[in-house]
Design a protein around this motif. Structure first.
Motif, short mmCIF file in Angstrom:
data_model
loop_
_atom_site.label_atom_id
_atom_site.label_comp_id
_atom_site.label_asym_id
_atom_site.label_seq_id
_atom_site.Cartn_x
_atom_site.Cartn_y
_atom_site.Cartn_z
N GLN A 96 -10.69 1.77 -7.87
CA GLN A 96 -9.82 2.46 -6.92
C GLN A 96 -9.93 3.99 -6.92
O GLN A 96 -10.23 4.60 -5.89
CB GLN A 96 -8.37 2.05 -7.17
N TYR A 100 -11.56 6.38 -3.88
CA TYR A 100 -10.87 7.43 -3.14
C TYR A 100 -11.55 8.78 -3.34
O TYR A 100 -11.71 9.57 -2.40
CB TYR A 100 -9.41 7.53 -3.58
N HIS A 124 -2.53 -3.47 -6.48
CA HIS A 124 -3.43 -2.36 -6.81
C HIS A 124 -3.85 -1.54 -5.60
O HIS A 124 -4.24 -0.39 -5.74
CB HIS A 124 -4.68 -2.88 -7.52
N TYR A 125 -3.79 -2.13 -4.43
CA TYR A 125 -4.15 -1.40 -3.20
C TYR A 125 -3.03 -1.53 -2.15
O TYR A 125 -3.30 -1.43 -0.95
CB TYR A 125 -5.46 -1.93 -2.62
N ASP A 126 -1.81 -1.76 -2.60
CA ASP A 126 -0.71 -1.94 -1.65
C ASP A 126 0.50 -1.05 -1.96
O ASP A 126 1.60 -1.30 -1.49
CB ASP A 126 -0.28 -3.40 -1.60
N ASP A 130 -1.67 4.04 -1.48
CA ASP A 130 -2.75 3.28 -0.84
C ASP A 130 -2.54 3.19 0.67
O ASP A 130 -3.50 3.24 1.44
CB ASP A 130 -2.83 1.88 -1.43
N LYS A 131 -1.30 3.07 1.07
CA LYS A 131 -1.00 2.97 2.50
C LYS A 131 -1.29 4.27 3.23
O LYS A 131 -1.46 4.29 4.45
CB LYS A 131 0.46 2.56 2.70
N ILE A 134 -5.89 4.56 2.34
CA ILE A 134 -6.81 3.59 2.96
C ILE A 134 -7.07 3.90 4.43
O ILE A 134 -8.23 3.97 4.85
CB ILE A 134 -6.30 2.15 2.75
#
Length: 367
Positions: A96, A100, A124-126, A130-131, A134
């Motif tokens: 992650q 990024y 881990h990506y929520d 992340d919002k 991403i």
């Protein structure tokens, strides 16, 4: 394609780090110029081929007193500067923060980045960050590599459309390991001592197995992650009065020799990406009982009852029953192990490298 840059935080023992070291070494052996750019050095790291160039692109000593925001910007700046100087044909970012960082460092450039997601995206990506990140960064990824359909399908369609699924390569030593003439009465497990691997459940399940099969012991290989799980496992061993038959073995660089003679391999994680430890156990020809954990790693490689046993996550009784079934049916267990070993045909280094090479070349050729 001549020059490949891998970017990740470090090469300390872990799943993504193991895959990067395997890929980097294999590409170097095949004549590519390979660079591994990391943020820091860990205490125990995977070894790189002497032809792989390892570089530090993280913070300098003079940055240590800077603010958190200042440090974050400097990480982007240092990586960006390095990429623009080296001009690799492709940058592969693993995990992650490195993803990024690499995407942010190459904004408004012509440099291409392929991202590699290595864990369960849920959790881990929520998160809030992340919002934000991403939607801003992922559209700029040239491509994406996932390990399972569950990982891929978590992300927006625009990233799924330019992605592929590639499993992890096995180290040659697991493929080439000799099969034992006979097995010792030991259940084996390997993996960091960390909460999500749920070795606590495994110990408590095995304590019940030991009541029925007192001649068997359990050996757990893996280093302490210092998240408090070691204390949990020691408490489980104490609660079960299991000190004589449950052994915490610590790290080992010779798992191919330590595990191969075991009766079976038990995998107890609550979640994973595509667990290297499970793949290696299968490559060794071990009968395995594994939790069917998200995001689908074990289910990607195990056909229940054919080359392993799948059980529900966090189900102590199912783990107990699975271990008993393999102990009490040695012919069935050996057949599962033979089928499991066939994973070597798909996950050997050259086969996986060929998939990566074809995908990378496809991405590079896109305008």
């Amino acid at each position: 394609m001549n020059k490949i840059l891998f970017h990740l935080n470090c090469l300390e023992h872990g799943g993504a780090e193991r895959v990067v070291s395997n890929l980097a070494n294999q590409f170097a052996r095949e004549g590519y110029e390979v660079i591994v750019a990391t943020e820091w050095e860990g205490e125990e790291e995977y070894q790189l081929d002497e032809r792989v160039r390892r570089v530090h692109v993280g913070l300098k000593e003079t940055d240590e007193k800077r603010s958190r925001i200042s440090k974050a910007w400097r990480r982007f700046f240092y990586l960006r500067k390095f990429i623009l100087e080296e001009k690799p044909d492709i940058t592969l970012a693993f995990a992650q923060k490195a993803i990024y960082r690499a995407l942010g460092a190459t904004l408004f450039t012509k440099e291409k980045v392929i991202i590699a997601v290595r864990t369960d995206p849920v959790g881990h990506y929520d998160q809030l960050v992340d919002k934000v990140m991403i939607p801003i960064l992922f559209p700029h990824a040239a491509g994406a590599v996932f390990q399972t359909e569950g990982q891929r399908d978590f992300f927006p369609e625009y990233i799924r459309k330019k992605s592929t699924i590639i499993l992890n390569p096995l180290h040659d030593k697991y493929i080439e390991a000799k099969q034992p003439e006979s097995r010792v009465k030991t259940v084996v497990h390997s993996g960091r001592i960390v909460d999500f691997k749920n070795q606590d459940m495994l110990i408590r399940a095995f304590a019940k197995v030991h009541e029925k099969h007192p001649e068997y012991d359990l050996k757990i290989y893996g280093g302490d992650s210092f998240d408090g799980t070691m204390q949990v496992l020691l408490k489980a061993i104490e609660d079960c009065d299991a000190a004589d038959y449950v052994k915490l073995m610590g790290n080992s660089d010779s798992l191919d020799k330590e595990l191969v003679n075991g009766t079976l391999y038990a995998f107890s994680s609550d979640w994973e990406g595509l667990p290297n430890a499970l793949l290696e156990a299968m490559a060794l020809g071990l009968p395995v009982v594994a939790t069917d954990c998200p995001c689908g790693g074990p289910r990607t490689v195990i056909r229940d009852g054919v080359n392993g046993l799948l059980i529900p996550v966090k189900d102590q009784k199912a783990m107990e029953d699975g271990m008993n079934r393999l102990i009490e049916n040695p012919e069935f267990a050996e057949e599962l192990g033979k089928e499991a070993k066939k994973i070597c045909d798909k996950l050997n280094g050259p086969a996986i490298i060929d998939q990566w090479r074809k995908y990378i070349e496809k991405i590079i050729e896109k305008e």
